[in-house]
Design an enzyme around this catalytic site. Structure first.
Site, short mmCIF file in Angstrom:
data_model
loop_
_atom_site.label_atom_id
_atom_site.label_comp_id
_atom_site.label_asym_id
_atom_site.label_seq_id
_atom_site.Cartn_x
_atom_site.Cartn_y
_atom_site.Cartn_z
CE1 TYR A 181 21.54 -13.34 5.82
CE2 TYR A 181 23.53 -14.67 5.89
CZ TYR A 181 22.83 -13.54 6.28
OH TYR A 181 23.41 -12.62 7.11
CE1 TYR A 203 25.82 -6.23 11.02
CE2 TYR A 203 27.44 -4.50 10.69
CZ TYR A 203 26.70 -5.56 10.20
OH TYR A 203 26.84 -5.94 8.90
CB SER A 236 24.42 -6.70 6.90
OG SER A 236 24.99 -7.85 7.43
CE LYS A 284 21.79 -9.82 8.48
NZ LYS A 284 23.16 -9.82 7.99
CB VAL A 323 30.89 -6.81 6.97
CG1 VAL A 323 30.39 -6.98 8.39
CG2 VAL A 323 30.42 -7.92 6.06
#
Lengths: 304, 304, 304, 304
Positions: free
Chosen positions: D188, D240, D63, D66, D258
């Protein structure tokens, strides 16, 4: 009043309502049906039939097929299906993902889309082609071999099936879908596209009014206890989020579809099917629901 | 089998279940009741009665009184009550505030706590003391003037009513409670504390099996149509979140309470009450639900 | 540009916005304030002050007081408060009961109503009168003994506090409220009614810009680490559901109220307070948010 | 203490924590990484670098990518991206479909999976291959042409992407995904599989500490205002559901993954990257979060 007079009375009464419903628009084939159609048919367990209006015109069964898919799965797999799908009303919009996520991929009941996809998955594990199996089952219980899919509708369903794909992938993520997502969705879209007339639909549903046994052939589809239980499920979950209101007003076990059809049962007596494409805000046929409410009043038939 | 034999059979069958349920513990008076009690009583519309076990022992009606409060409000106010409370299954835990907030203070149905508080509010606007009005109504339909509140239970209910206060204040915020919160809660807590025996409860509920008319007196409490509609509500909403499962297994309109009592109806024939304080995970009497399932099987009675 | 010029520039720029916000209407005292007010004041840690417009006019602090109540509780109880209230953004409307129920009565953070009620409860356990304790604390950090409650506002808050009562009772049901509900609500309503001017508010907040120490007196309210942590909480949770957007646009720790006030901090440099009663859809001062956005641009001050 | 001493101190302190976290297990390649790894690297805007432990070992960014995808999309499309994705913390588990459904297919922010899929969709509309575009962007800002995808990880991601498929189909249903679902998911999954070391990651992120300009080359990726705004988003949404807690404890803008990596920024001074594969209950690196908390304490650096 005899049934024929009652049907004629109802047909006259519903005329002003036909302009009030809204036809489903998510696929072109449903959107172009006129909301002014109205048909109704009664199949008595002694073989007598009555009908009015467009009772012989074919329409898209849509979610009504969920009932037949469930009956087929239940007849083959018995109570084991309840480990994968619940038996409680959903209490939220019929295609909601919220409850599905909170309840870890186990749909509330077999009549919401998620539950119907699980049933399709169960049938897909048992039959080479679950959609064909459902079609043959419907042909058999309706005693009508020319019932068929509508390929154009099925194709449109597939093209707009993003929400159902979302539901199926979510259940796959939770481990509650055993076959490939595409296999299940394709079968489900074909199943939904089956077309029948009210007269055929009433006949097809009559085994559920006769405790699981086909009236004209004596073939036992379900045991008496299982059949009663499907009736209970129809009453509590058969008409989307309006099941409570429908039970309150109509008081009969029923299953509806966004094509405007509704099948209802007077256990021990008859099956009645109604079709009018204009829907109310809950996705049930507006004139159809009213017609069934009047039917139970005029016939003094209700399970309560 | 005759009814007496059937009741005796069921009473024998449920014995192993009596140790499996858990009595409600949120107030001391319920927590100290032994889970080993079991009573069952049938009131036939022709006046015959049958009973077994602890059928004459008083127990705390709790949510079963929601049915009588609703019947009283419905008999006086008619369909106007539905502008303030819905008729749909809740689909989530019976005391949840979530749905109430999403639906702007209008409870899903009169059998969840929020809905029962609205009904109490409606009765509080009509009667000087709504709890007394309900008590007198119950005494009348049970033909038993010594039915009464349990003051100790009512007091305990009041002391632990924080969630009900939360619900009531939220509805007040949405404008769906007209009387002071304290007035409504106090009345509701007293109503819940009414104690009756199975024999009394079956008799009290019999007017709902006879289309709204008290069998022994001919007094009409509700019109036939209204009575049938309350039956429909019981079936879809009467047993907390387990209504779908209860309909599936038992197939009769019923209302349960956390005191372990359940009242069920075979329309046109009889009312049956069962009591066993051990509850299952959904808050319904564990042995009581099983007893009713066996009752419909052994009597071959079901509405479906 | 110097601060005075910047404030004058901003005051001119916001004039067209003053007609676009909507004043809070849930109590009459807020509803009758003109949305055309605009005031802004800067308190630099070196003691310099700057102001423009209605910077000396008193207004209702409302939720801005949640910051001072939290600072007081945190200074006395330390990290133990986090066992009863979380530190995460709420992600849903600021008075929602939904999340509170899902999370078993533990509010997401001290700046939503539920969390502020828990803080009030904590203060009510420590002080004879928690509202007086908060008032005295505010007087001390603002160096202004005539700051006071507005009794009329407090009374109106109490009369319309049904949702806060609902929240408090729900937390009581979950065991997360130790004092009587009425005690906590009364104190909370009084706390919310405190009135201050922008000039007073900027001065009162300055200890949070100076790592917990009151600039003019040297009194240490909070340790440096604790003070920074309150700043972090303000940034992530201080402006209702718009905290993310506010951080994106303004980039300063801030706490807002429905009275139209906002207190913001440039750590190590200054505190800035703005007031304009017209609110945007998220309940924050529309012109006030814009003024702070311009302030960070024109001063090239941002924490990022 | 100088940075090198501080890193060494932290590295010693975290050793007992390395056994407490749990490595991600949803794909085999992550599951088999030892939780005992710990690396940390600092990239100062003046070009100085410091590192400790496994700072040069490659790990799966997951992530963290992102952030880079967002920076690329923001640099090309500007504020128009906010019409399709929000800027608010999610307040619920990071892959939840609930909020997405309530908010009609518009994800809360670009750092939850739904939001990242929208960003990928935006990039897929602009670039022939959005995954390659992201990779080239990362190579450029890290000044390291050998950064690459991990094909095995990407393949595993695809095979377990049912929940992401569900999210993507749901957004497609709401009209918030313009490219084919499979195209977006494939891109992705490749993006998530990028591997880098802490040293590379700190360098890659340094432009966000220098107001959008790459320190060593002077290339402007984003304007100063845009860069600050991404920092604000990182602080409110970057870790998160623990963003509030992370801001409270660490007080720096950060983005976690993660794979156990976290990139954090001290605006105007440095970028710091940490890696330790053991995760806490919120999905953030347990030792990594602690290391950053200690870093801000020992360096007395915090944005607050």
């Amino acid at each position: 009043m005899d049934y024929q007079t009652i049907l004629a009375t109802i047909c006259a009464e519903v005329q002003p309502l036909l302009s009030q419903g809204k036809v489903a628009t998510y696929i072109p084939q449903l959107a172009k049906v006129s909301p002014r159609h109205f048909g109704m048919a009664v199949y008595c367990l002694d073989g007598q039939t009555f009908s009015v209006g467009d009772a012989d015109q074919k329409f898209s069964l849509q979610s009504v097929t969920k009932l037949f898919a469930l009956a087929l799965a239940f007849s083959r797999e018995g109570d084991t299906i309840w480990s994968r799908v619940g038996r409680e009303p959903s209490g939220s919009p019929f295609n909601s993902l919220v409850q599905l996520e909170y309840e870890r991929g186990k749909p509330r009941n077999p009549f919401i889309n998620a539950g119907a996809l699980v049933i399709t998955d169960i049938l897909s594990s048992r039959f080479v082609q679950s959609d064909i199996a459902i079609l043959q089952f419907v042909r058999m219980i309706a005693d009508q071999p020319n019932i068929d899919f509508d390929a154009t509708v099925a194709q449109s369903e597939r093209e707009t099936a993003h929400r159902n794909y979302a539901i199926a992938h979510l259940m796959k993520d939770f481990g509650n879908l055993h076959n490939p997502v595409k296999t299940v969705i394709d079968s489900y879209c074909r199943q939904c596209s089956i077309t029948m007339s009210c007269a055929e639909l009433a006949k097809a549903g009559s085994f559920l009014a006769q405790h699981g046994t086909v009236p004209w052939s004596g073939a036992q589809i379900l045991g008496a206890s299982s059949s009663k239980r499907l009736n209970a499920l129809m009453l509590t979950c058969g008409t989307y989020d309006a099941a409570g209101d429908f039970a309150y007003r109509v008081g009969l076990p029923a299953k509806s579809g966004v094509g405007g059809g509704i099948l209802a049962l007077v256990p021990g007596e008859l099956a009645v099917a109604v079709w009018s494409p204009g829907l109310d805000a809950t996705g049930n046929s507006l004139a159809g629901t009213y017609a069934l409410e009047r039917f139970t009043t005029l016939t003094a038939r209700s399970i309560f």
